[in-house]
Design a protein around this motif. Structure first.
Motif, PDB file in Angstrom:
ATOM      1  N   ALA A  40      26.661  71.325  55.763  1.00 27.77           N
ATOM      2  CA  ALA A  40      25.857  72.531  55.485  1.00 27.77           C
ATOM      3  C   ALA A  40      25.483  73.235  56.789  1.00 27.77           C
ATOM      4  CB  ALA A  40      24.589  72.153  54.715  1.00 27.77           C
ATOM      5  N   CYS A  41      25.118  72.482  57.806  1.00 29.01           N
ATOM      6  CA  CYS A  41      24.728  73.106  59.091  1.00 29.01           C
ATOM      7  C   CYS A  41      25.942  73.721  59.761  1.00 29.01           C
ATOM      8  CB  CYS A  41      24.038  72.083  60.000  1.00 29.01           C
ATOM      9  SG  CYS A  41      22.399  71.641  59.392  1.00 29.01           S
ATOM     10  N   SER A  42      27.074  73.043  59.637  1.00 30.48           N
ATOM     11  CA  SER A  42      28.293  73.592  60.222  1.00 30.48           C
ATOM     12  C   SER A  42      28.685  74.892  59.513  1.00 30.48           C
ATOM     13  CB  SER A  42      29.391  72.518  60.121  1.00 30.48           C
ATOM     14  OG  SER A  42      30.623  73.083  60.341  1.00 30.48           O
ATOM     15  N   ALA A  43      28.629  74.887  58.171  1.00 28.04           N
ATOM     16  CA  ALA A  43      28.993  76.092  57.407  1.00 28.04           C
ATOM     17  C   ALA A  43      28.053  77.254  57.721  1.00 28.04           C
ATOM     18  CB  ALA A  43      28.973  75.777  55.906  1.00 28.04           C
ATOM     19  N   ALA A  44      26.789  76.951  57.947  1.00 24.15           N
ATOM     20  CA  ALA A  44      25.804  78.014  58.233  1.00 24.15           C
ATOM     21  C   ALA A  44      25.785  78.382  59.714  1.00 24.15           C
ATOM     22  CB  ALA A  44      24.415  77.562  57.790  1.00 24.15           C
ATOM     23  N   ASN A  45      26.596  77.672  60.510  1.00 26.36           N
ATOM     24  CA  ASN A  45      26.648  77.917  61.954  1.00 26.36           C
ATOM     25  C   ASN A  45      25.281  77.733  62.616  1.00 26.36           C
ATOM     26  OD1 ASN A  45      28.067  78.420  64.258  1.00 26.36           O
ATOM     27  ND2 ASN A  45      27.784  80.639  64.160  1.00 26.36           N
ATOM     28  N   VAL A  46      24.577  76.689  62.169  1.00 23.34           N
ATOM     29  CA  VAL A  46      23.317  76.323  62.825  1.00 23.34           C
ATOM     30  C   VAL A  46      23.459  74.905  63.364  1.00 23.34           C
ATOM     31  CG1 VAL A  46      21.851  77.828  61.430  1.00 23.34           C
ATOM     32  CG2 VAL A  46      22.285  75.483  60.636  1.00 23.34           C
ATOM     33  N   LYS A  47      22.644  74.577  64.357  1.00 19.16           N
ATOM     34  CA  LYS A  47      22.740  73.260  64.982  1.00 19.16           C
ATOM     35  C   LYS A  47      21.958  72.225  64.174  1.00 19.16           C
ATOM     36  CE  LYS A  47      23.157  75.239  69.574  1.00 19.16           C
ATOM     37  NZ  LYS A  47      24.610  75.185  69.595  1.00 19.16           N
ATOM     38  N   LEU A  48      22.542  71.032  64.069  1.00 18.45           N
ATOM     39  CA  LEU A  48      21.823  69.893  63.485  1.00 18.45           C
ATOM     40  C   LEU A  48      21.583  68.920  64.636  1.00 18.45           C
ATOM     41  CD1 LEU A  48      20.624  68.345  61.119  1.00 18.45           C
ATOM     42  CD2 LEU A  48      22.910  67.509  60.554  1.00 18.45           C
ATOM     43  N   MET A  49      20.317  68.814  65.039  1.00 18.55           N
ATOM     44  CA  MET A  49      19.965  68.034  66.231  1.00 18.55           C
ATOM     45  C   MET A  49      19.186  66.799  65.790  1.00 18.55           C
ATOM     46  SD  MET A  49      19.038  71.394  68.509  1.00 18.55           S
ATOM     47  CE  MET A  49      18.396  72.364  67.143  1.00 18.55           C
ATOM     48  N   TYR A  50      19.651  65.657  66.238  1.00 13.71           N
ATOM     49  CA  TYR A  50      19.105  64.381  65.773  1.00 13.71           C
ATOM     50  C   TYR A  50      18.031  63.906  66.747  1.00 13.71           C
ATOM     51  CZ  TYR A  50      19.051  59.474  64.277  1.00 13.71           C
ATOM     52  OH  TYR A  50      18.674  58.224  63.823  1.00 13.71           O
ATOM     53  N   ALA A  51      16.801  63.811  66.251  1.00 12.79           N
ATOM     54  CA  ALA A  51      15.660  63.550  67.132  1.00 12.79           C
ATOM     55  C   ALA A  51      15.549  62.070  67.492  1.00 12.79           C
ATOM     56  CB  ALA A  51      14.378  64.051  66.479  1.00 12.79           C
ATOM     57  N   GLU A  52      16.377  61.646  68.419  1.00 13.79           N
ATOM     58  CA  GLU A  52      16.268  60.280  68.945  1.00 13.79           C
ATOM     59  C   GLU A  52      15.668  60.357  70.337  1.00 13.79           C
ATOM     60  OE1 GLU A  52      16.505  56.983  67.834  1.00 13.79           O
ATOM     61  OE2 GLU A  52      15.428  57.145  69.720  1.00 13.79           O
ATOM     62  N   GLU A  53      14.353  60.118  70.384  1.00 14.98           N
ATOM     63  CA  GLU A  53      13.655  60.354  71.657  1.00 14.98           C
ATOM     64  C   GLU A  53      14.007  59.335  72.730  1.00 14.98           C
ATOM     65  OE1 GLU A  53      12.089  59.298  68.955  1.00 14.98           O
ATOM     66  OE2 GLU A  53      10.763  57.640  69.508  1.00 14.98           O
ATOM     67  N   LEU A  54      14.547  58.162  72.344  1.00 16.51           N
ATOM     68  CA  LEU A  54      14.863  57.176  73.383  1.00 16.51           C
ATOM     69  C   LEU A  54      15.916  57.699  74.366  1.00 16.51           C
ATOM     70  CD1 LEU A  54      14.789  53.641  71.692  1.00 16.51           C
ATOM     71  CD2 LEU A  54      12.929  55.018  72.623  1.00 16.51           C
ATOM     72  N   CYS A  55      16.714  58.667  73.935  1.00  9.24           N
ATOM     73  CA  CYS A  55      17.700  59.269  74.854  1.00  9.24           C
ATOM     74  C   CYS A  55      17.017  60.198  75.861  1.00  9.24           C
ATOM     75  CB  CYS A  55      18.749  60.054  74.068  1.00  9.24           C
ATOM     76  SG  CYS A  55      19.598  59.086  72.832  1.00  9.24           S
ATOM     77  N   PHE A  56      15.701  60.414  75.699  1.00  3.53           N
ATOM     78  CA  PHE A  56      14.945  61.282  76.608  1.00  3.53           C
ATOM     79  C   PHE A  56      13.784  60.541  77.271  1.00  3.53           C
ATOM     80  CE2 PHE A  56      16.957  63.757  73.292  1.00  3.53           C
ATOM     81  CZ  PHE A  56      17.568  64.770  73.999  1.00  3.53           C
ATOM     82  N   THR A  57      13.581  59.277  76.920  1.00  5.42           N
ATOM     83  CA  THR A  57      12.487  58.471  77.483  1.00  5.42           C
ATOM     84  C   THR A  57      12.713  58.330  78.987  1.00  5.42           C
ATOM     85  OG1 THR A  57      12.330  57.262  75.398  1.00  5.42           O
ATOM     86  CG2 THR A  57      11.359  56.205  77.347  1.00  5.42           C
ATOM     87  N   PRO A  58      11.796  58.844  79.820  1.00  5.47           N
ATOM     88  CA  PRO A  58      12.087  58.903  81.263  1.00  5.47           C
ATOM     89  C   PRO A  58      12.544  57.571  81.857  1.00  5.47           C
ATOM     90  CG  PRO A  58      10.049  60.055  80.774  1.00  5.47           C
ATOM     91  CD  PRO A  58      10.488  59.426  79.490  1.00  5.47           C
ATOM     92  N   LYS A  59      11.891  56.472  81.455  1.00  6.73           N
ATOM     93  CA  LYS A  59      12.276  55.173  82.036  1.00  6.73           C
ATOM     94  C   LYS A  59      13.691  54.775  81.606  1.00  6.73           C
ATOM     95  CE  LYS A  59       8.932  51.964  83.013  1.00  6.73           C
ATOM     96  NZ  LYS A  59       8.012  50.840  82.747  1.00  6.73           N
ATOM     97  N   TYR A  60      14.042  55.086  80.371  1.00  5.39           N
ATOM     98  CA  TYR A  60      15.393  54.746  79.883  1.00  5.39           C
ATOM     99  C   TYR A  60      16.454  55.681  80.481  1.00  5.39           C
ATOM    100  CZ  TYR A  60      13.363  51.540  76.387  1.00  5.39           C
ATOM    101  OH  TYR A  60      12.706  50.502  75.754  1.00  5.39           O
ATOM    102  N   VAL A  61      16.062  56.936  80.724  1.00  5.63           N
ATOM    103  CA  VAL A  61      16.999  57.881  81.357  1.00  5.63           C
ATOM    104  C   VAL A  61      17.331  57.383  82.770  1.00  5.63           C
ATOM    105  CG1 VAL A  61      17.256  60.242  82.240  1.00  5.63           C
ATOM    106  CG2 VAL A  61      16.270  59.864  79.967  1.00  5.63           C
ATOM    107  N   ARG A  62      16.295  56.918  83.479  1.00  3.70           N
ATOM    108  CA  ARG A  62      16.490  56.375  84.837  1.00  3.70           C
ATOM    109  C   ARG A  62      17.362  55.111  84.776  1.00  3.70           C
ATOM    110  NH1 ARG A  62      17.719  55.929  89.542  1.00  3.70           N
ATOM    111  NH2 ARG A  62      16.408  55.009  91.138  1.00  3.70           N
ATOM    112  N   MET A  63      17.106  54.295  83.753  1.00  4.32           N
ATOM    113  CA  MET A  63      17.869  53.049  83.586  1.00  4.32           C
ATOM    114  C   MET A  63      19.347  53.357  83.330  1.00  4.32           C
ATOM    115  SD  MET A  63      16.880  50.288  80.712  1.00  4.32           S
ATOM    116  CE  MET A  63      16.887  48.545  81.030  1.00  4.32           C
ATOM    117  N   LYS A  64      19.595  54.363  82.484  1.00  2.00           N
ATOM    118  CA  LYS A  64      20.989  54.762  82.218  1.00  2.00           C
ATOM    119  C   LYS A  64      21.630  55.273  83.503  1.00  2.00           C
ATOM    120  CE  LYS A  64      23.854  57.501  79.018  1.00  2.00           C
ATOM    121  NZ  LYS A  64      24.866  57.956  79.955  1.00  2.00           N
ATOM    122  N   GLY A  65      20.817  55.969  84.329  1.00  2.00           N
ATOM    123  CA  GLY A  65      21.314  56.462  85.617  1.00  2.00           C
ATOM    124  C   GLY A  65      21.818  55.315  86.488  1.00  2.00           C
ATOM    125  N   LEU A  66      21.100  54.186  86.466  1.00  2.00           N
ATOM    126  CA  LEU A  66      21.512  53.018  87.264  1.00  2.00           C
ATOM    127  C   LEU A  66      22.875  52.511  86.790  1.00  2.00           C
ATOM    128  CD1 LEU A  66      18.126  51.040  87.373  1.00  2.00           C
ATOM    129  CD2 LEU A  66      19.123  52.481  89.163  1.00  2.00           C
TER     130      LEU A  66
END
Ligand SMILES: NC(=O)c1ccc[n+]([C@@H]2O[C@H](COP(=O)([O-])OP(=O)(O)OC[C@H]3O[C@@H](n4cnc5c(N)ncnc54)[C@H](O)[C@@H]3O)[C@@H](O)[C@H]2O)c1
Length: 359
Positions: A112-138
């Motif tokens: 439905a989001c693809s047909a309407a040309n709107v974004k479907l964004m999945y709210a997984e905050e762990l991909c933005f958690t500063p400590k985990y972002v730094r850890m992924k950087g390592l």
């Protein structure tokens, strides 16, 4: 592109309060309305957060031309219906975890989001958690060598609202509610490498009078690139929220504790007003968190999604990621129900994950 993206919040309780707080720091977003079905809730919420409009009817919020994007903080069994209606109204959608009750719903939402040309964004905050972002950087810079074993755990003593405990409305217990974080986190760390198999052990160990869902779960994922991942999820752990991760690599190891590792270790005979999410009692020793929402990454997550809408960028976590997480959740319940490792891709017509466990 408008200077500000107009945002509508759907839901007015726990996670929507976090969304509202997080969006206050996003300068190119303006929260223009909130919708919640209970009379009074949306009005009080709007007043509390300085939001101009409040509605009890979803269509009224969706008919606003000044709202470009909605952030859905309603119970799991409402995610699909709300997303389909929002897409039809031409709104970009940020959907809370887990994406939906089942894979058919997730497919309908993505289509439905693809047909309407709107974004479907999945709210997984762990991909933005500063400590985990730094850890992924390592990991990404090679400091830890090749990843071998990933671990992540979330634990507290159980959710705050009835719908989480009712498997007909939630779809499952702690695996559905918090295992989704770990699975999304592992996929993100591991470059979205496909999951090859899932093994899970689940129990209802403490809250049997309250729920048919699992309140403790151990989930083991095997990725196609050979990485193993272990998630530990609990709804029976007293003393406040725990959120920890480990990366074990061929050249090193990294440990991160998002809440207790960042907190002020407090001793009080009187108790503190607020220590951390689901702290329970706070007399004696407690882990007093500061900037809790920031440490989780919610403002960073909202800033990213608003930017994706404004600049027409590909979101870091999409409906497709949410679906992949849900597929692994279904496989976990199948594994817990059969006692066997379950290979992916996993197909099922079952409408709620818990049914694969409690046959
Ligand atoms: N990312 C996270 O860490 C996180 C944390 C908590 C909850 N969540 C997710 O957020 C969602 C909501 O959880 P919560 O803790 O805020 O629950 P909650 O019970 O605190 O709030 C739910 C809100 O949804 C509203 N609602 C109910 N039916 C609705 C409908 N048909 N249309 C619109 N609104 C409706 C309720 O009135 C209430 O305001 C769940 O899917 C949950 O898994 C995510």
């Amino acid at each position: 592109m408008p200077d500000q993206i107009g945002v509508g919040l759907i839901g007015s309780r726990f996670i929507s309060s976090i969304h509202a707080e997080a969006l206050k720091s996003v300068s190119n977003a303006a929260v223009r309305g909130v919708m919640s079905p209970s009379a009074g809730h949306a009005r009080d919420f709007a007043q509390q957060h300085g939001i101009p409009l409040h509605f009890t009817d979803l269509d009224q919020l969706l008919s606003r031309n000044d709202i470009d994007m909605v952030v859905v903080g309603a119970p799991n069994n409402q995610h699909c219906e709300i997303t389909l209606r929002a897409a039809k109204a031409g709104k970009h959608v940020v959907i809370e975890k887990p994406i939906a009750m089942n894979l058919a719903e997730a497919d309908r939402m993505i289509a439905a989001c693809s047909a309407a040309n709107v974004k479907l964004m999945y709210a997984e905050e762990l991909c933005f958690t500063p400590k985990y972002v730094r850890m992924k950087g390592l990991l990404d810079e090679g400091a830890l060598g090749k990843p071998v074993l990933l671990k992540q755990s979330e634990k507290h003593d159980g959710p705050h609202a009835d719908h989480f405990w009712d498997v007909e409305r939630s779809g499952g217990g702690v695996t559905m509610d918090m295992g989704c974080h770990a699975i999304a986190f592992f996929r993100w760390l591991n470059g979205n490498n496909p999951i090859a198999s899932v093994y899970a052990q689940m129990s209802t160990s403490v809250h049997g009078a309250k729920t048919r869902g699992d309140d403790n779960a151990i989930i083991i994922l095997e990725f196609e690139n050979g990485v193993t991942a272990l998630a530990e999820e609990s709804w029976t752990k007293l003393g406040g929220m725990d959120d920890c991760a480990e990366i074990h690599g061929t050249e090193g190891v990294a440990y991160a504790d998002v809440l207790q590792g960042s907190s002020i270790q407090t001793y009080s005979t009187r108790g503190v007003g607020y220590a951390v999410e689901k702290a329970g009692i706070t007399t004696g020793w407690s882990f007093t968190m500061y900037e809790e929402i920031w440490n989780y990454g919610f403002p960073q997550e909202m800033a990213h999604f608003v930017d994706c809408v404004q600049q027409n960028k590909q979101p870091l976590v999409t409906g497709g990621d949410g679906r992949a997480v849900l597929e692994a959740i279904f496989a976990a319940y199948q594994s817990a129900g059969t006692g066997r490792k379950v290979p992916l891709p996993f197909k099922t017509d079952v409408d709620k994950p818990y049914k694969l466990w409690k046959k």
